[in-house]
Design a protein around this motif. Structure first.
Motif, short mmCIF file in Angstrom:
data_model
loop_
_atom_site.label_atom_id
_atom_site.label_comp_id
_atom_site.label_asym_id
_atom_site.label_seq_id
_atom_site.Cartn_x
_atom_site.Cartn_y
_atom_site.Cartn_z
N GLN A 113 0.83 -1.20 0.00
CA GLN A 113 0.00 0.00 0.00
C GLN A 113 0.87 1.26 0.00
OE1 GLN A 113 -2.17 -1.02 3.56
NE2 GLN A 113 -4.05 -1.40 2.43
N VAL A 150 -5.57 4.46 -0.73
CA VAL A 150 -4.31 4.59 -1.46
C VAL A 150 -4.42 5.66 -2.53
CG1 VAL A 150 -2.87 3.42 -3.19
CG2 VAL A 150 -3.33 2.31 -1.00
N LEU A 166 -2.45 -5.29 -4.64
CA LEU A 166 -2.64 -5.24 -3.18
C LEU A 166 -3.24 -6.57 -2.76
CD1 LEU A 166 -4.16 -1.64 -2.89
CD2 LEU A 166 -1.75 -2.32 -2.78
#
Length: 718
Positions: A193, A218, A409
């Motif tokens: 992240q 993010v 992610l």
């Protein structure tokens, strides 16, 4: 090993040499930030050249020398040290009395100088690649007990959390207390992240991740970081779910103040809708801006629906605008797109055409959010080709120490393993009763099996390949254990069957009343979702009335509240919502009404399963899936199969031909397509009936039509 996070820098050569040093010397720990953090000061934003955050060393602040000039390096070191120390002293968690608990080690890195030892002294060290290792070995942090808090401060996540209402609990075992501990456990951005926030590429960057992996925060932090580094840039942030606008502005505003000591310049940093309309202000949108700037025909939603058809409104409008504009003009320096899976590829290309040279487009999406067998096309296909036939956008392989174009992610920080596995099992139909048309319970599946591994699943039995039996499970890394060890499985997930909607309504009211009075949950910890968007107001009305009679406030998100805000600003009202406004939002306790509507629907079985998947994955802790009738009982049986398999997905991976059949049989149809199919089914049923009764004989049918029909029914190409 040091994780290298490459941000924007005006010192590329010395930055590269510093990252190469830590790549070669892999015994060090921590994260090396290049061009980060940016510290808000009285003089404006101050950018640190490079910062090592290490549990064994503390903070190592690098001033980088790009050439040979080192004049005034002592003053520059003092300036960096003082500004960073001032920032840290503002956080009580890092202080003990009047003393800062984190050591700060300033150093100037001048790789082009060979005489660094002659110019260096104990207070103002000067290093190159030859003596940096020896100097670092003399630095240490004796008591790193506040390391976790330090990382949170450096990432500015602690500041964002301060903006949230403080949770007051009395019972350490209440739901409120458990939720508080959960929120504290997700204290910092993980390495992936943090990289996604800071790493900046020239060109297109793609960020992929499951629901709850942090894509929205993010993107918000990335927008604020780019704005702080380049306040003169025009930056746009866009999304599909309108209620995300307020959340984006809050995150960006908080992070910008942290970095520059002032609010963003909202003229240069726009949080803007995708479609837009005339009128300016909040009505503006990227598609409308493109049409206005280039003088091409603009379609509102109604016009687009009439012109291009239901379900093709934005795609048709964007394609028409792109086709009418031969020489697009650059409007923005950077565009960031959230929920890209909900946009047609033509919208992404329209955004790309709106960018100035540099073409900085960042798009984030969840390939499982819609559970479509057709994910977003690759960038080579989305953004078209150059006159010589080469793709305008091509992702290069990720290289250590360089910003990545393709970011995944992997970790899900919202849904526990049982909740996420259940959502996928029901969404795909893994344990559904087999359909006689396909021979499988599956309603949809990915063409690319490897995608399962990329989003955190592993094959614990069998083989993840076409035609093979396989058992998939979430990995411990992708689904952290703390997300589900706070409550027994029987409490995390409950499926409730009722005899009538009225009984369901009374149960929900009693449960919410108990949440607020006994469980120490706040009203904004609770979301009630109706998966069928067209019936939401009617369905939730009686429940809201009963809550009102008990003195509990509620609101229907986007209807009797701002369209740009999901939760009540004061946190004193329970949110009710249809499925589309629920996307992008989350809550500790989620109630899903009338889930029987998601069991199956002719011409829309994949669509209604997607709604159930989206609803379940809004939960940070507990889910209650409720409904009436036999379809709810069937859905509950599917859940029992998931639970009996220890929340693993056990099925045979369909072959390419079977996947094509799934796509056809379970495709989502528009209203017009449904009407045509039902009409044809009625005609065929009538023909079969009349053939059986002898009213019509086979010989009465045209021979050519009869043979063509037989071939088509046998799956042969006509």
């Amino acid at each position: 090993m040091v994780t290298i996070i490459q941000g924007t820098t005006k010192k590329p050569v010395s930055s590269r040499q510093l990252t190469d040093f830590f790549t070669c010397h892999n015994r060090y720990d921590g994260s090396l930030y290049i061009g980060y953090p940016i510290i808000g000061t009285a003089e404006g934003p101050y950018s640190i050249d490079a910062l090592l955050v290490s549990e064994s060393k503390g903070l190592v602040v690098f001033n980088l020398i790009e050439g040979r000039g080192v004049d005034g390096f002592q003053d520059a070191q003092d300036d960096s040290y003082n500004k960073l120390e001032s920032k840290l002293r503002a956080h009580k968690a890092l202080m003990k009395g009047r003393n800062l608990q984190v050591p700060i080690h300033p150093v100037t890195f001048a790789p082009a100088r060979n005489d660094v030892t002659e110019l260096s002294d104990e207070e103002h060290p000067l290093c190159n690649e030859k003596n940096l290792d020896a100097w670092l070995n003399t630095r240490k942090w004796d008591n790193p007990s506040s390391f976790k808090e330090l990382v949170s401060v450096i990432q500015a996540i602690s500041t964002i959390r301060k903006g949230r209402k403080k949770r007051e609990v009395q019972n350490p075992n209440s739901r409120g207390a458990k939720l508080k501990r959960l929120e504290e456990s997700i204290a910092n951005l993980d390495n992936q992240q943090a990289k996604a926030v800071i790493e900046t590429v020239e060109g297109v960057q793609r960020i992929r991740g499951l629901a709850g992996s942090g894509k929205t925060i993010v993107l918000a932090l990335k927008a604020a970081y780019l704005h702080a580094q380049h306040p003169e840039w025009r930056i746009a942030v866009t999304f599909n779910t309108r209620s995300l606008k307020g959340q984006f502005r809050q995150f960006i505003n908080t992070f910008a103040i942290e970095q520059s000591n002032e609010e963003p310049d909202w003229e240069n940093l726009k949080v803007i809708h995708a479609w837009g309309a005339p009128g300016g202000g909040d009505r503006d949108g990227l598609y409308y801006s493109f049409c206005r700037t280039h003088g091409v025909e603009y379609h509102d939603f109604g016009s687009a629906k009439r012109t291009f058809g239901q379900g093709k409104e934005l795609d048709g409008a964007c394609q028409r605008a792109l086709g009418a504009c031969t020489r697009p003009s650059g409007i923005y320096d950077a565009i960031l797109i959230d929920e890209a899976q909900d946009f047609p590829p033509s919208f992404l290309r329209l955004c790309y055409e709106m960018l100035k040279p540099g073409k900085r487009l960042v798009y984030a999406y969840d390939e499982l959010q819609n559970l479509n067998s057709q994910p977003l096309p690759p960038p080579e296909e989305i953004f078209g080709r150059n006159p010589n036939g080469s793709p305008r956008v091509r992702f290069e392989p990720n290289r250590t120490g360089s910003p990545r174009q393709d970011v995944i992610l992997e970790k899900c920080y919202r849904n526990s393993r049982p909740v996420l596995a259940t959502a996928h099992a029901l969404g795909f139909g893994v344990y559904r009763t087999p359909d006689e048309r396909t021979g499988m319970g599956l309603v949809q599946i990915f063409d690319r099996a490897e995608l399962w591994r990329e989003v955190g699943y592993e094959a614990v039995d069998g083989e993840l390949a076409d035609g093979h039996e396989v058992t998939l499970a979430r990995t411990p890394d992708s689904s952290p254990k703390f997300l589900d060890d706070h409550s027994p499985v029987e409490d995390l997930l409950q499926f409730g069957w009722f005899n009538s909607p009225e009984e369901q309504a009374r149960w929900v009211v009693d449960a919410i009343k108990h949440n607020l009075e006994q469980d120490e949950l706040r009203p904004d910890d609770i979301v009630v979702i109706n998966p069928e968007p067209l019936t939401t107001r009617k369905v939730v009305g009686p429940i809201r009335q009963l809550l009102f009679e008990h003195g509990i406030n509620s609101h229907l998100a986007g209807i009797d509240s701002s369209q740009d805000i999901f939760f009540d600003a004061d946190g004193k009202s329970v949110a009710f919502t249809g499925i589309y406004r629920a996307k992008g939002n989350e809550a500790g306790m989620v109630y899903i009404l009338n889930a029987q509507d998601c069991y199956g629907a002719f011409g829309n079985v994949a669509g209604v399963r997607n709604r159930l998947f989206t609803a379940i994955t809004r939960s940070k802790a507990w889910v209650r899936v409720l409904g009436v009738g036999k379809d709810m009982q069937a859905l509950r049986r599917e859940f029992e199969s998931v639970k009996n398999n220890d929340f693993r997905l056990r099925f045979r991976y369909p072959t390419e031909e079977e996947r094509k059949k799934l796509t056809i049989v379970n495709r989502d149809m528009t209203g017009a397509e449904l009407h045509k199919v039902r009409k044809t089914q009625g005609n065929i049923a009538q023909l079969v009936k009349e053939l059986e009764k002898g009213i019509v004989r086979p010989e009465d049918l045209d021979a050519d039509q009869r043979s063509r029909l037989i071939r088509l029914l046998n799956g042969e190409v006509a």
